[in-house]
Design a protein around this motif. Structure first.
Motif, PDB file in Angstrom:
ATOM      1  N   SER A 114      45.373  33.202  67.235  1.00  0.00           N
ATOM      2  CA  SER A 114      46.391  32.299  66.540  1.00  0.00           C
ATOM      3  C   SER A 114      47.282  31.452  67.428  1.00  0.00           C
ATOM      4  O   SER A 114      48.179  32.003  68.049  1.00  0.00           O
ATOM      5  CB  SER A 114      47.236  32.840  65.523  1.00  0.00           C
ATOM      6  OG  SER A 114      46.607  33.292  64.411  1.00  0.00           O
ATOM      7  N   PRO A 115      47.014  30.127  67.690  1.00  0.00           N
ATOM      8  CA  PRO A 115      47.751  29.582  68.779  1.00  0.00           C
ATOM      9  C   PRO A 115      49.016  28.783  68.103  1.00  0.00           C
ATOM     10  O   PRO A 115      48.746  28.415  66.697  1.00  0.00           O
ATOM     11  CB  PRO A 115      46.929  28.358  69.063  1.00  0.00           C
ATOM     12  CG  PRO A 115      45.806  28.258  68.015  1.00  0.00           C
ATOM     13  CD  PRO A 115      45.768  29.420  67.429  1.00  0.00           C
ATOM     14  N   PHE A 116      50.144  28.706  68.527  1.00  0.00           N
ATOM     15  CA  PHE A 116      51.280  28.365  67.976  1.00  0.00           C
ATOM     16  C   PHE A 116      51.811  26.835  68.328  1.00  0.00           C
ATOM     17  O   PHE A 116      52.883  26.349  67.796  1.00  0.00           O
ATOM     18  CB  PHE A 116      52.433  29.401  67.579  1.00  0.00           C
ATOM     19  CG  PHE A 116      52.007  30.432  66.775  1.00  0.00           C
ATOM     20  CD1 PHE A 116      52.754  30.285  65.515  1.00  0.00           C
ATOM     21  CD2 PHE A 116      51.148  31.402  67.256  1.00  0.00           C
ATOM     22  CE1 PHE A 116      52.188  31.583  64.562  1.00  0.00           C
ATOM     23  CE2 PHE A 116      50.917  32.440  66.565  1.00  0.00           C
ATOM     24  CZ  PHE A 116      51.476  32.747  65.180  1.00  0.00           C
ATOM     25  N   ASP A 117      51.083  26.411  69.406  1.00  0.00           N
ATOM     26  CA  ASP A 117      51.426  25.036  69.984  1.00  0.00           C
ATOM     27  C   ASP A 117      50.213  24.847  70.478  1.00  0.00           C
ATOM     28  O   ASP A 117      49.210  25.520  70.893  1.00  0.00           O
ATOM     29  CB  ASP A 117      52.623  24.869  70.456  1.00  0.00           C
ATOM     30  CG  ASP A 117      52.483  25.403  71.946  1.00  0.00           C
ATOM     31  OD1 ASP A 117      51.881  26.564  72.214  1.00  0.00           O
ATOM     32  OD2 ASP A 117      53.140  24.690  73.003  1.00  0.00           O
ATOM     33  N   CYS A 118      50.115  23.403  71.302  1.00  0.00           N
ATOM     34  CA  CYS A 118      48.903  22.930  71.664  1.00  0.00           C
ATOM     35  C   CYS A 118      48.792  23.483  73.185  1.00  0.00           C
ATOM     36  O   CYS A 118      47.734  23.868  73.524  1.00  0.00           O
ATOM     37  CB  CYS A 118      49.083  21.352  71.907  1.00  0.00           C
ATOM     38  SG  CYS A 118      49.027  20.309  70.184  1.00  0.00           S
ATOM     39  N   SER A 119      49.877  23.887  73.686  1.00  0.00           N
ATOM     40  CA  SER A 119      49.692  24.619  75.011  1.00  0.00           C
ATOM     41  C   SER A 119      48.989  25.711  74.991  1.00  0.00           C
ATOM     42  O   SER A 119      48.365  26.447  75.771  1.00  0.00           O
ATOM     43  CB  SER A 119      50.868  24.691  75.806  1.00  0.00           C
ATOM     44  OG  SER A 119      51.747  25.512  75.165  1.00  0.00           O
ATOM     45  N   PHE A 137      52.439  29.994  58.253  1.00  0.00           N
ATOM     46  CA  PHE A 137      53.658  29.486  58.672  1.00  0.00           C
ATOM     47  C   PHE A 137      53.339  28.007  59.464  1.00  0.00           C
ATOM     48  O   PHE A 137      54.109  27.145  59.300  1.00  0.00           O
ATOM     49  CB  PHE A 137      54.458  30.128  59.401  1.00  0.00           C
ATOM     50  CG  PHE A 137      55.085  31.280  58.592  1.00  0.00           C
ATOM     51  CD1 PHE A 137      56.494  31.225  58.077  1.00  0.00           C
ATOM     52  CD2 PHE A 137      54.461  32.454  58.561  1.00  0.00           C
ATOM     53  CE1 PHE A 137      57.028  32.338  57.573  1.00  0.00           C
ATOM     54  CE2 PHE A 137      54.970  33.655  57.801  1.00  0.00           C
ATOM     55  CZ  PHE A 137      56.264  33.529  57.379  1.00  0.00           C
ATOM     56  N   GLU A 138      52.119  28.104  59.910  1.00  0.00           N
ATOM     57  CA  GLU A 138      51.830  26.488  60.728  1.00  0.00           C
ATOM     58  C   GLU A 138      50.789  26.112  59.759  1.00  0.00           C
ATOM     59  O   GLU A 138      50.232  24.900  60.572  1.00  0.00           O
ATOM     60  CB  GLU A 138      51.188  27.006  62.062  1.00  0.00           C
ATOM     61  CG  GLU A 138      52.209  27.328  63.135  1.00  0.00           C
ATOM     62  CD  GLU A 138      53.042  28.693  62.650  1.00  0.00           C
ATOM     63  OE1 GLU A 138      54.369  28.408  62.828  1.00  0.00           O
ATOM     64  OE2 GLU A 138      52.716  29.406  62.430  1.00  0.00           O
ATOM     65  N   ALA A 139      50.448  26.162  58.696  1.00  0.00           N
ATOM     66  CA  ALA A 139      49.475  25.299  57.914  1.00  0.00           C
ATOM     67  C   ALA A 139      49.746  24.041  57.871  1.00  0.00           C
ATOM     68  O   ALA A 139      49.015  23.163  57.247  1.00  0.00           O
ATOM     69  CB  ALA A 139      49.101  26.227  56.496  1.00  0.00           C
ATOM     70  N   ILE A 140      51.178  23.774  57.589  1.00  0.00           N
ATOM     71  CA  ILE A 140      51.868  22.380  57.221  1.00  0.00           C
ATOM     72  C   ILE A 140      51.892  21.497  58.540  1.00  0.00           C
ATOM     73  O   ILE A 140      52.338  20.527  58.712  1.00  0.00           O
ATOM     74  CB  ILE A 140      52.961  22.291  56.645  1.00  0.00           C
ATOM     75  CG1 ILE A 140      54.066  23.516  57.366  1.00  0.00           C
ATOM     76  CG2 ILE A 140      52.548  22.963  55.377  1.00  0.00           C
ATOM     77  CD1 ILE A 140      55.485  23.328  56.775  1.00  0.00           C
ATOM     78  N   PRO A 154      35.252  27.241  65.626  1.00  0.00           N
ATOM     79  CA  PRO A 154      35.586  27.508  64.262  1.00  0.00           C
ATOM     80  C   PRO A 154      36.758  27.845  64.083  1.00  0.00           C
ATOM     81  O   PRO A 154      37.708  28.184  64.893  1.00  0.00           O
ATOM     82  CB  PRO A 154      34.492  29.067  64.180  1.00  0.00           C
ATOM     83  CG  PRO A 154      33.570  28.949  65.075  1.00  0.00           C
ATOM     84  CD  PRO A 154      34.193  28.170  66.202  1.00  0.00           C
ATOM     85  N   LEU A 155      37.271  27.295  62.697  1.00  0.00           N
ATOM     86  CA  LEU A 155      38.790  27.444  62.604  1.00  0.00           C
ATOM     87  C   LEU A 155      39.088  28.017  61.115  1.00  0.00           C
ATOM     88  O   LEU A 155      38.469  27.959  60.437  1.00  0.00           O
ATOM     89  CB  LEU A 155      39.304  26.000  62.502  1.00  0.00           C
ATOM     90  CG  LEU A 155      40.864  25.800  62.482  1.00  0.00           C
ATOM     91  CD1 LEU A 155      41.439  26.270  63.760  1.00  0.00           C
ATOM     92  CD2 LEU A 155      41.160  24.325  62.333  1.00  0.00           C
ATOM     93  N   ILE A 156      39.802  29.043  61.356  1.00  0.00           N
ATOM     94  CA  ILE A 156      40.288  29.838  60.066  1.00  0.00           C
ATOM     95  C   ILE A 156      41.752  29.365  59.797  1.00  0.00           C
ATOM     96  O   ILE A 156      42.728  29.525  60.509  1.00  0.00           O
ATOM     97  CB  ILE A 156      40.143  31.352  60.187  1.00  0.00           C
ATOM     98  CG1 ILE A 156      38.649  31.774  60.520  1.00  0.00           C
ATOM     99  CG2 ILE A 156      40.830  31.956  58.920  1.00  0.00           C
ATOM    100  CD1 ILE A 156      38.695  33.261  60.973  1.00  0.00           C
ATOM    101  N   ILE A 157      42.231  28.951  58.435  1.00  0.00           N
ATOM    102  CA  ILE A 157      43.598  28.418  58.090  1.00  0.00           C
ATOM    103  C   ILE A 157      44.069  29.422  57.031  1.00  0.00           C
ATOM    104  O   ILE A 157      43.233  29.605  56.197  1.00  0.00           O
ATOM    105  CB  ILE A 157      43.421  27.190  57.740  1.00  0.00           C
ATOM    106  CG1 ILE A 157      42.922  26.167  58.708  1.00  0.00           C
ATOM    107  CG2 ILE A 157      44.701  26.673  57.167  1.00  0.00           C
ATOM    108  CD1 ILE A 157      43.006  24.695  58.123  1.00  0.00           C
ATOM    109  N   SER A 158      44.991  29.950  57.315  1.00  0.00           N
ATOM    110  CA  SER A 158      45.652  30.931  56.291  1.00  0.00           C
ATOM    111  C   SER A 158      46.632  30.206  55.554  1.00  0.00           C
ATOM    112  O   SER A 158      47.196  29.478  56.069  1.00  0.00           O
ATOM    113  CB  SER A 158      46.328  32.095  57.212  1.00  0.00           C
ATOM    114  OG  SER A 158      46.589  33.226  56.186  1.00  0.00           O
ATOM    115  N   ALA A 170      45.984  20.526  54.864  1.00  0.00           N
ATOM    116  CA  ALA A 170      45.279  21.276  55.958  1.00  0.00           C
ATOM    117  C   ALA A 170      43.838  21.314  56.165  1.00  0.00           C
ATOM    118  O   ALA A 170      43.509  21.044  57.383  1.00  0.00           O
ATOM    119  CB  ALA A 170      45.888  22.521  55.755  1.00  0.00           C
ATOM    120  N   ILE A 171      43.142  21.214  55.279  1.00  0.00           N
ATOM    121  CA  ILE A 171      41.592  20.989  55.306  1.00  0.00           C
ATOM    122  C   ILE A 171      41.407  19.662  55.949  1.00  0.00           C
ATOM    123  O   ILE A 171      40.337  19.666  56.917  1.00  0.00           O
ATOM    124  CB  ILE A 171      40.992  21.288  53.977  1.00  0.00           C
ATOM    125  CG1 ILE A 171      41.017  22.998  53.675  1.00  0.00           C
ATOM    126  CG2 ILE A 171      39.753  20.943  54.086  1.00  0.00           C
ATOM    127  CD1 ILE A 171      40.715  23.083  52.276  1.00  0.00           C
TER     128      ILE A 171
END
Length: 350
Positions: A114-119, A137-140, A154-158, A170-171
């Motif tokens: 799970s990345p939390f920013d672009c870097s 918490f990052e879905a928004i 592939p991307l999984i969004i919680s 988000a989708i």
């Protein structure tokens, strides 16, 4: 018939036509020790998980170093801690990522993050991560979603805390970023979360509403909720995983231990196998017992030419005679041959 949605991660197809994809979430359970992180990866593989997931951030990429009340946790597991302190303790050092990816691949288990920013996305791209997970918490954070989606992985969004409109947004962000392999996870962002908060019926609505591969990010303390979700169409199960629930780390207390993860992997696949498809045919395991169903038997000796009465015929086990529903067709008929008691009723007797 609508085609079942499928995503593929590291060559593994994921969807309702395939066994559940079980993700062991390492999270902060390394407790600042790289050897523990490696043991968790190896143990996840040994327990049968399909993938191990980590989290990629630094405290300065996820929050601000501030002691103000806005940045202090009140209540719950982390009461009194500042966000910066918490994430400083919990984060996985970035120089661990490459050797941990190598260790996972050597053990034959898929690893992603799970990345939390672009870097963080950039770092993971350098490691050829096979997929990305956007945390609840990052879905928004649409910018982050679009950037991760732009990798075409592939991307999984919680979806913990997100309402239906926010999930749809988000989708849309993922689609705008270029993601074509997309899955979503029903989630309750409580640590731990009580089972009654999960409202698993939401999974079936998410499947019909969004038309995506859908799974469960489960923060309950046992496996019941996760296994039940499979019957409702969950194709992915994510659970926090640790070597020792009493290890003292931020996430240890609500994580599965190896024996529990092994049981989850087995039981979720059994649940999926049992779900199967709509099928009214006689099953292979039933064939040997067909003979023990009820059927019609003669219970008296009957001479040829004699009228067969209701007292002459009974519905009993075994099942070598006519079905009980034909009793009315037998009673009142004339015996065409001599009939012996305790013999099955067959069409040539009347």
């Amino acid at each position: 018939m609508t085609e079942e949605p499928t995503v593929t991660i590291a060559g593994r197809p994921i969807g309702r036509l395939h066994p559940p994809f079980v993700i062991a979430e390492l999270s902060a359970n390394h407790n600042g020790n790289f050897d523990i992180a490696k043991k968790i990866v190896s143990s996840a593989k040994a327990s049968g998980a399909d993938a191990i997931k980590i989290q990629t951030y630094r405290p300065d990429t996820i929050t601000l170093n501030s002691n103000s009340e806005d940045f202090r946790v009140r209540g719950g597991l982390w009461d009194g801690r500042t966000l910066y302190e918490l994430y400083e303790e919990a984060h996985m050092p970035w120089d661990w990522h490459k050797p941990l990816f190598q260790h996972a691949r050597a053990n034959g288990i898929t690893i992603f993050s799970s990345p939390f920013d672009c870097s963080a996305v950039d770092l993971l791209e350098d490691l050829n991560a096979p997929a990305y997970k956007i945390a609840s918490f990052e879905a928004i954070d649409h910018e982050l979603i679009k950037y991760a989606a732009s990798t075409k992985k592939p991307l999984i969004i919680s979806t913990g805390m997100a309402n239906a409109e926010e999930i749809a947004e988000a989708i849309d962000a993922a689609r705008q970023g270029g993601c074509t392999d997309l899955a979503i996870l029903h989630c309750v962002s409580g640590y731990p979360a009580p089972a009654h908060d999960y409202n698993l019926a939401t999974i079936t609505d998410m499947i019909s509403r969004f038309g995506l591969v859908t799974g469960l990010s489960d923060h309950t303390l046992d496996n019941t909720t996760a296994i039940a979700s499979v019957a409702l169409g969950a194709s992915i199960i994510e659970k926090h995983f640790t070597i020792d629930r009493n290890g003292g780390g931020p996430d240890d207390s609500f994580s599965l231990e190896p024996v529990e993860l092994e049981e989850l992997c087995k039981s979720s696949k059994i649940a999926w196998s049992a779900l199967g498809r709509v099928n009214y045919d006689r099953k292979p395991s039933e064939l040997g017992n067909v003979q023990f169903r009820r059927s019609l038997y003669f219970v008296n000796d009957i001479e040829k030419g004699t009228l067969i009465t209701g007292d002459d015929v009974r519905s009993v086990r075994p099942g070598f005679g006519l079905a009980p529903k034909f009793k009315c067709d037998v009673v009142g008929k004339v015996a065409r041959r001599r009939i012996l008691r305790n013999t099955p009723v067959t069409g040539d007797a009347f």
